[in-house]
Enzyme design. Structure first.
Site, mmCIF file in Angstrom:
data_model
loop_
_atom_site.group_PDB
_atom_site.id
_atom_site.type_symbol
_atom_site.label_atom_id
_atom_site.label_comp_id
_atom_site.label_asym_id
_atom_site.label_seq_id
_atom_site.Cartn_x
_atom_site.Cartn_y
_atom_site.Cartn_z
ATOM 1 N N GLU A 65 0.822 -1.206 0.000
ATOM 2 C CA GLU A 65 0.000 0.000 0.000
ATOM 3 C C GLU A 65 0.859 1.260 0.000
ATOM 4 O O GLU A 65 0.493 2.267 -0.622
ATOM 5 C CB GLU A 65 -0.957 -0.032 1.191
ATOM 6 C CG GLU A 65 -2.035 -1.100 1.026
ATOM 7 C CD GLU A 65 -2.925 -1.251 2.238
ATOM 8 O OE1 GLU A 65 -4.132 -1.002 2.127
ATOM 9 O OE2 GLU A 65 -2.399 -1.625 3.313
ATOM 10 N N GLU A 81 -4.100 -9.488 3.543
ATOM 11 C CA GLU A 81 -4.817 -9.254 4.804
ATOM 12 C C GLU A 81 -5.985 -10.204 5.035
ATOM 13 O O GLU A 81 -6.178 -10.678 6.167
ATOM 14 C CB GLU A 81 -5.298 -7.788 4.861
ATOM 15 C CG GLU A 81 -4.202 -6.771 5.158
ATOM 16 C CD GLU A 81 -3.498 -6.267 3.914
ATOM 17 O OE1 GLU A 81 -2.808 -5.240 4.009
ATOM 18 O OE2 GLU A 81 -3.630 -6.912 2.843
#
Length: 257
Positions: free
Chosen positions: A110, A130
């Site tokens: 990210e 995740e």
């Protein structure tokens, strides 16, 4: 130099290195806040025009949130500028390049997605895993990835958490260049040098217009938008220096105004 990241200035270029190699450059709150401070200083310094972010060692750019720290009861604290001091930094008009060496996982990916360019070594691997650990890519990954590579390709990564090698990342469109292992930082410096050949005021106006324009509903609205850096471009010394240098057949001397 901080405890968890190192800072190097080279003329108008800033290189920030995440320095937790024993933890695969995973970030805990103190590291996040150090990076926040580093990029605050970059944003505020008129003599710094481009930044590179990379990770120490050759195993990982960053494996994201430090789950070991979290599992031991460590609090989850993120600065206002987001994970790594970058993922929520929507007002930064100076370019940032990610030099990805090894794993860029979860929040590490990210951070890279929040940069303007990604240069990846051949051994780089990207993923948003995740969901595999009961979490979600909440630092922008779920929104940046579909915007950068398209919905279907992004969902193929988001819904599986699968690992994507550097070559596939280039094919998908989120990697700008793949370089030999160990040369990610050198590759990022080459891109930075090309950017630094341009007027910094023009670069800021270009980045702001391109990014803010994407928020508009259509092309006409984007082109008619109000972009403060464009106004500053017309008032800058560079706006006169560029044409003058071209006419005089010499290299322009840019300023940071």
């Amino acid at each position: 130099m901080g405890e968890f990241c190192t800072i190097e200035r080279d003329g108008h270029l800033l290189t920030v290195t995440i320095n937790r190699p024993a933890a695969m450059n995973a970030l805990h709150p103190p590291a996040n806040f150090e990076l926040h401070d580093a990029f605050d200083a970059f944003a505020a310094d008129p003599d710094l025009w481009v930044a590179i972010i990379t990770g120490a060692g050759d195993r990982a750019f960053s494996t994201g949130n430090d789950l070991v720290f979290q599992a031991k009861g460590g609090a989850i604290e993120i600065p206002p500028s987001g994970f790594g001091g970058l993922t929520n930094r929507f007002d930064l008009t100076k370019p940032v390049i990610a030099a990805v060496n090894g794993f860029a996982m979860g929040g590490g990916f990210e951070i890279a997605l929040a940069c303007d360019l990604i240069v990846a070594s051949e051994n780089a691997v990207f993923a948003l895993p995740e969901p595999r650990v009961g979490l979600a890519a909440l630092a922008g990954g779920m929104h940046r990835l579909p915007r950068q590579i398209g919905q279907k390709a992004a969902m193929g990564m988001l819904l599986t958490g699968r690992r994507v090698p550097a070559a596939e990342g280039k094919d998908l469109g989120f990697v700008n260049e793949v370089v030999p292992e160990g040369e990610a930082l050198a590759g990022a410096r080459r891109w930075a040098e090309m950017i630094l050949e341009c007027a910094p005021s023009s670069i800021r106006a270009t980045k702001e217009s391109a990014m803010r324009g994407l928020e508009q509903p259509g092309l006409e609205a984007a082109m008619m938008g109000n972009y403060p850096e464009v106004g500053r471009l017309f008032m800058s010394k560079n706006f006169r220096e560029g044409p003058r240098a071209f006419a005089e057949k010499r290299k322009p001397v840019w300023t940071g105004d």
